[in-house]
Design a protein around this motif. Structure first.
Motif, PDB file in Angstrom:
ATOM      1  N   PHE A   7     -48.659  -5.119  -7.985  1.00 13.35           N
ATOM      2  CA  PHE A   7     -48.306  -5.364  -6.587  1.00 13.35           C
ATOM      3  C   PHE A   7     -48.986  -6.634  -6.065  1.00 13.35           C
ATOM      4  CE2 PHE A   7     -47.757  -0.513  -5.752  1.00 13.35           C
ATOM      5  CZ  PHE A   7     -46.459  -0.570  -6.247  1.00 13.35           C
ATOM      6  N   SER A   8     -50.227  -6.826  -6.459  1.00  9.18           N
ATOM      7  CA  SER A   8     -51.019  -7.929  -5.916  1.00  9.18           C
ATOM      8  C   SER A   8     -50.649  -9.272  -6.522  1.00  9.18           C
ATOM      9  CB  SER A   8     -52.506  -7.651  -6.163  1.00  9.18           C
ATOM     10  OG  SER A   8     -53.303  -8.662  -5.620  1.00  9.18           O
ATOM     11  N   ALA A   9     -50.059  -9.291  -7.708  1.00 12.49           N
ATOM     12  CA  ALA A   9     -49.768 -10.561  -8.392  1.00 12.49           C
ATOM     13  C   ALA A   9     -48.875 -11.451  -7.550  1.00 12.49           C
ATOM     14  CB  ALA A   9     -49.116 -10.280  -9.749  1.00 12.49           C
ATOM     15  N   PHE A  10     -47.872 -10.858  -6.914  1.00  6.94           N
ATOM     16  CA  PHE A  10     -47.000 -11.635  -6.037  1.00  6.94           C
ATOM     17  C   PHE A  10     -47.815 -12.271  -4.913  1.00  6.94           C
ATOM     18  CE2 PHE A  10     -44.966 -11.764  -1.908  1.00  6.94           C
ATOM     19  CZ  PHE A  10     -43.870 -12.584  -2.130  1.00  6.94           C
ATOM     20  N   GLY A  11     -48.624 -11.450  -4.244  1.00  3.68           N
ATOM     21  CA  GLY A  11     -49.368 -11.941  -3.098  1.00  3.68           C
ATOM     22  C   GLY A  11     -50.342 -13.052  -3.453  1.00  3.68           C
ATOM     23  N   LEU A  12     -50.910 -13.007  -4.661  1.00  3.16           N
ATOM     24  CA  LEU A  12     -51.889 -14.021  -5.062  1.00  3.16           C
ATOM     25  C   LEU A  12     -51.262 -15.402  -5.121  1.00  3.16           C
ATOM     26  CD1 LEU A  12     -54.705 -14.778  -6.053  1.00  3.16           C
ATOM     27  CD2 LEU A  12     -53.933 -14.242  -8.386  1.00  3.16           C
ATOM     28  N   THR A  13     -50.194 -15.545  -5.882  1.00  2.00           N
ATOM     29  CA  THR A  13     -49.570 -16.867  -6.006  1.00  2.00           C
ATOM     30  C   THR A  13     -48.862 -17.266  -4.714  1.00  2.00           C
ATOM     31  OG1 THR A  13     -47.647 -15.790  -7.029  1.00  2.00           O
ATOM     32  CG2 THR A  13     -49.284 -16.764  -8.504  1.00  2.00           C
ATOM     33  N   TYR A  14     -48.266 -16.291  -4.039  1.00  2.00           N
ATOM     34  CA  TYR A  14     -47.594 -16.573  -2.767  1.00  2.00           C
ATOM     35  C   TYR A  14     -48.590 -17.148  -1.762  1.00  2.00           C
ATOM     36  CZ  TYR A  14     -44.725 -15.692   1.407  1.00  2.00           C
ATOM     37  OH  TYR A  14     -44.004 -15.818   2.573  1.00  2.00           O
ATOM     38  N   SER A  15     -49.759 -16.550  -1.704  1.00  2.00           N
ATOM     39  CA  SER A  15     -50.775 -17.007  -0.768  1.00  2.00           C
ATOM     40  C   SER A  15     -51.338 -18.368  -1.180  1.00  2.00           C
ATOM     41  CB  SER A  15     -51.903 -15.968  -0.695  1.00  2.00           C
ATOM     42  OG  SER A  15     -52.934 -16.399   0.150  1.00  2.00           O
ATOM     43  N   LEU A  19     -34.640 -19.812  -8.356  1.00  2.00           N
ATOM     44  CA  LEU A  19     -35.762 -19.576  -9.260  1.00  2.00           C
ATOM     45  C   LEU A  19     -36.387 -18.202  -9.056  1.00  2.00           C
ATOM     46  CD1 LEU A  19     -37.397 -23.126  -9.172  1.00  2.00           C
ATOM     47  CD2 LEU A  19     -36.122 -22.088 -11.058  1.00  2.00           C
ATOM     48  N   TRP A  20     -36.609 -17.793  -7.790  1.00  2.00           N
ATOM     49  CA  TRP A  20     -37.223 -16.470  -7.606  1.00  2.00           C
ATOM     50  C   TRP A  20     -36.246 -15.357  -7.968  1.00  2.00           C
ATOM     51  CZ3 TRP A  20     -36.747 -17.683  -1.879  1.00  2.00           C
ATOM     52  CH2 TRP A  20     -35.958 -16.776  -1.189  1.00  2.00           C
ATOM     53  N   SER A  21     -34.941 -15.599  -7.813  1.00  2.00           N
ATOM     54  CA  SER A  21     -33.952 -14.582  -8.178  1.00  2.00           C
ATOM     55  C   SER A  21     -33.881 -14.404  -9.694  1.00  2.00           C
ATOM     56  CB  SER A  21     -32.577 -14.962  -7.621  1.00  2.00           C
ATOM     57  OG  SER A  21     -32.611 -15.014  -6.206  1.00  2.00           O
ATOM     58  N   LEU A  22     -33.996 -15.495 -10.440  1.00  6.90           N
ATOM     59  CA  LEU A  22     -34.038 -15.395 -11.905  1.00  6.90           C
ATOM     60  C   LEU A  22     -35.266 -14.614 -12.354  1.00  6.90           C
ATOM     61  CD1 LEU A  22     -32.916 -18.988 -12.959  1.00  6.90           C
ATOM     62  CD2 LEU A  22     -31.677 -16.856 -13.385  1.00  6.90           C
ATOM     63  N   ALA A  23     -36.413 -14.874 -11.712  1.00  7.12           N
ATOM     64  CA  ALA A  23     -37.634 -14.136 -12.061  1.00  7.12           C
ATOM     65  C   ALA A  23     -37.477 -12.650 -11.738  1.00  7.12           C
ATOM     66  CB  ALA A  23     -38.832 -14.718 -11.317  1.00  7.12           C
ATOM     67  N   VAL A  62     -44.726 -17.680  -6.476  1.00  7.44           N
ATOM     68  CA  VAL A  62     -44.701 -19.148  -6.533  1.00  7.44           C
ATOM     69  C   VAL A  62     -43.450 -19.683  -5.849  1.00  7.44           C
ATOM     70  CG1 VAL A  62     -44.485 -21.144  -8.071  1.00  7.44           C
ATOM     71  CG2 VAL A  62     -46.093 -19.308  -8.629  1.00  7.44           C
ATOM     72  N   PHE A  63     -42.301 -19.128  -6.213  1.00  5.52           N
ATOM     73  CA  PHE A  63     -41.034 -19.691  -5.743  1.00  5.52           C
ATOM     74  C   PHE A  63     -40.686 -19.272  -4.312  1.00  5.52           C
ATOM     75  CE2 PHE A  63     -40.236 -19.394 -10.503  1.00  5.52           C
ATOM     76  CZ  PHE A  63     -40.599 -20.713 -10.718  1.00  5.52           C
ATOM     77  N   GLU A  64     -41.232 -18.146  -3.848  1.00  5.91           N
ATOM     78  CA  GLU A  64     -40.986 -17.752  -2.455  1.00  5.91           C
ATOM     79  C   GLU A  64     -41.958 -18.417  -1.486  1.00  5.91           C
ATOM     80  OE1 GLU A  64     -40.613 -13.669  -1.492  1.00  5.91           O
ATOM     81  OE2 GLU A  64     -38.937 -13.298  -2.843  1.00  5.91           O
ATOM     82  N   ALA A  65     -43.000 -19.059  -1.999  1.00  5.07           N
ATOM     83  CA  ALA A  65     -44.044 -19.594  -1.127  1.00  5.07           C
ATOM     84  C   ALA A  65     -43.526 -20.534  -0.030  1.00  5.07           C
ATOM     85  CB  ALA A  65     -45.114 -20.291  -1.975  1.00  5.07           C
ATOM     86  N   PRO A  66     -42.567 -21.431  -0.305  1.00  5.55           N
ATOM     87  CA  PRO A  66     -42.123 -22.323   0.775  1.00  5.55           C
ATOM     88  C   PRO A  66     -41.140 -21.679   1.753  1.00  5.55           C
ATOM     89  CG  PRO A  66     -41.799 -23.310  -1.415  1.00  5.55           C
ATOM     90  CD  PRO A  66     -42.028 -21.847  -1.608  1.00  5.55           C
ATOM     91  N   SER A  67     -40.747 -20.443   1.545  1.00  3.13           N
ATOM     92  CA  SER A  67     -39.628 -19.885   2.300  1.00  3.13           C
ATOM     93  C   SER A  67     -39.916 -19.735   3.790  1.00  3.13           C
ATOM     94  CB  SER A  67     -39.187 -18.544   1.698  1.00  3.13           C
ATOM     95  OG  SER A  67     -40.244 -17.609   1.680  1.00  3.13           O
ATOM     96  N   TYR A  68     -41.036 -19.112   4.156  1.00  6.72           N
ATOM     97  CA  TYR A  68     -41.291 -18.903   5.578  1.00  6.72           C
ATOM     98  C   TYR A  68     -41.697 -20.180   6.317  1.00  6.72           C
ATOM     99  CZ  TYR A  68     -40.265 -14.121   6.811  1.00  6.72           C
ATOM    100  OH  TYR A  68     -39.588 -12.974   7.135  1.00  6.72           O
ATOM    101  N   PRO A  69     -42.491 -21.085   5.732  1.00  8.10           N
ATOM    102  CA  PRO A  69     -42.653 -22.385   6.400  1.00  8.10           C
ATOM    103  C   PRO A  69     -41.317 -23.099   6.611  1.00  8.10           C
ATOM    104  CG  PRO A  69     -44.362 -22.107   4.750  1.00  8.10           C
ATOM    105  CD  PRO A  69     -43.406 -20.946   4.574  1.00  8.10           C
TER     106      PRO A  69
END
Length: 435
Positions: free
Chosen positions: A48-56, A81-85, A107-114
């Motif tokens: 669960f946390s792996a997403f949050g680590l790279t996203y953050s 890219l995030w959909s393929l993952a 990683v790939f969702e990181a720019p989405s909310y900005p």
């Protein structure tokens, strides 16, 4: 006057629904996945946390990308890219591969909310911005409310692998749709001049999507980074977002496991009951956004109209601890729904990035805001995993309530007066609330 800004808002809304479907499908899959792969709760917490680590960690680079890469190009690339993952999660069987793929989605969702915030800041005037943010933010709640039963059903038919393959395929299709239909304000073929004038006159930064001038005016520098870390009012919204995300992450990750394993509900029933708090949060965020804009139009101060819903929301979120003191399924869902309704009320926090951040650094400030908020998605799943290691979720709910209280304190004592922080020159003035 055209109203093309609402078409753009619809595109963002659907994108947010898909974004959160790909974040939350792991929580639906978790009970079956952990049984199939013999995973412990602590191991599941790390997944669960792996997403949050790279996203953050990538929020600041993501904010820089949002400032300098046009949304029409950036969004379909990261969506693909995030959909393929997401899809590939249905094809792996090891703990390491799952952690790696969850991390790559971050990683790939990181720019989405900005990017979402940049689009809304350029397409909407100030008086409509909280409503617009509420509408697209509601996508994460309404999507999860209605998608949770659907995802549970898909898993019942096709297994947890089929669930990931379905989720990833939807995002790949939507990346193509975005490319064909999104345009920046001044590049939109059918938007009227009167709509553009109205947006600009109302504070919409339509020039944010046009070349800003000479290269030295748009080049990123370390002074920009220092700027967005140097104001106490910005730190107030950063820390508040950390607390808000920590509560949200409980529902995004551990909530189905809490219902199935700790409260003893069957898997299908838990899927439908889990949708109730998401519906409550959906009502909360829309009520907050539209009420906030209504109060602004009526001349109510930003301190009351913008901060008021967030403070009330944080107060209600603390009530999640009430679920520890009842065995009634109805009361458990009631306390969780009230807490998540509060989370929804407080979820217009992105409006403060638009209102407080230096004009040229809105994307970067949004990246820092989401970076610190994203740390909640890193820390809380692991903490909850350890607290619930022996099957008792009561300490975990108490932890979430304490974090909500700290978020309340952040908005009360750090944010201060709502006014934009202007980028300082060497001898420039500092606004009240600066460090």
């Amino acid at each position: 006057m055209t109203r093309k800004r609402y078409n753009i808002l619809a595109l963002i809304f659907v994108t947010v629904v898909i974004n959160y479907m790909d974040r939350s499908n792991i929580s639906v899959a978790a009970p079956a996945l952990s049984e199939d792969l013999s995973l412990t709760k602590v191991q599941l917490g790390y997944i669960f946390s792996a997403f949050g680590l790279t996203y953050s960690l990538l929020q600041i680079p993501g904010g820089i990308l949002a400032d300098h890469v046009r949304p029409r190009l950036l969004y379909p690339v990261i969506l693909l890219l995030w959909s393929l993952a997401t899809l590939l999660q249905g094809l792996v069987s090891s703990l390491a591969a799952l952690i790696g793929l969850r991390a790559s989605i971050g990683v790939f969702e990181a720019p989405s909310y900005p990017t979402n915030n940049r689009i809304v800041t350029s397409w909407f005037p100030d008086r409509e911005r909280a409503s617009a943010i509420a509408v697209y933010t509601s996508g994460q709640f309404i999507g999860l409310a209605f998608l949770t039963p659907l995802l549970v059903t898909i898993q019942a038919w096709f297994g947890w692998r089929g669930l990931f393959i379905f989720s990833g395929s939807v995002g790949i299709v939507w990346a193509i749709v975005w490319w064909f239909f999104y345009r920046d304000p001044q590049r939109h073929e059918t938007v009227s001049a009167s709509e553009l004038e109205m947006i600009a006159a109302g504070g919409g930064l339509i020039e944010a999507d046009t070349p800003a001038g000479p290269a030295d005016e748009v080049r990123f520098s370390l002074s920009d980074l220092r700027e967005v870390f140097s104001h106490s009012k910005l730190w107030g919204i950063y820390l508040g977002q950390f607390c808000l995300v920590s509560l949200f992450t409980f529902f995004l990750t551990w909530f189905p496991t809490y219902l199935v394993e700790y409260r003893g509900l069957d898997f299908i029933k838990s899927g439908f009951l889990a949708s109730i708090p998401f519906l409550a949060a959906f009502v909360g965020v829309l009520l907050s956004g539209f009420l906030s804009d209504f109060l602004v139009r009526r001349g109510v101060s930003n301190e009351a109209s913008r901060k008021g819903p967030i403070i009330l929301g944080m107060l209600l979120s603390i009530l999640i601890v009430g679920a520890n003191y009842t065995d009634s399924t109805a009361l458990i869902i009631f306390f969780l729904a009230v807490a998540f309704f509060g989370n929804g009320l407080a979820s217009i926090t992105w409006v403060f990035v638009s209102l407080l951040a230096p004009r040229r650094l809105i994307g970067l400030a949004g990246g820092v805001f989401n970076f610190i908020g994203g740390l909640g998605a890193v820390i809380s799943p692991i903490v909850i995993g350890y607290l619930a290691e022996n099957g008792d979720f009561a300490p975990a709910l108490l932890f979430v309530a304490v974090v909500a209280f700290l978020g309340l304190c952040s908005y009360l004592f750090l944010v201060g007066k709502i006014q934009r922080v202007e980028k300082r020159t060497a001898a420039g003035p500092r606004v009240r609330g600066d460090r």
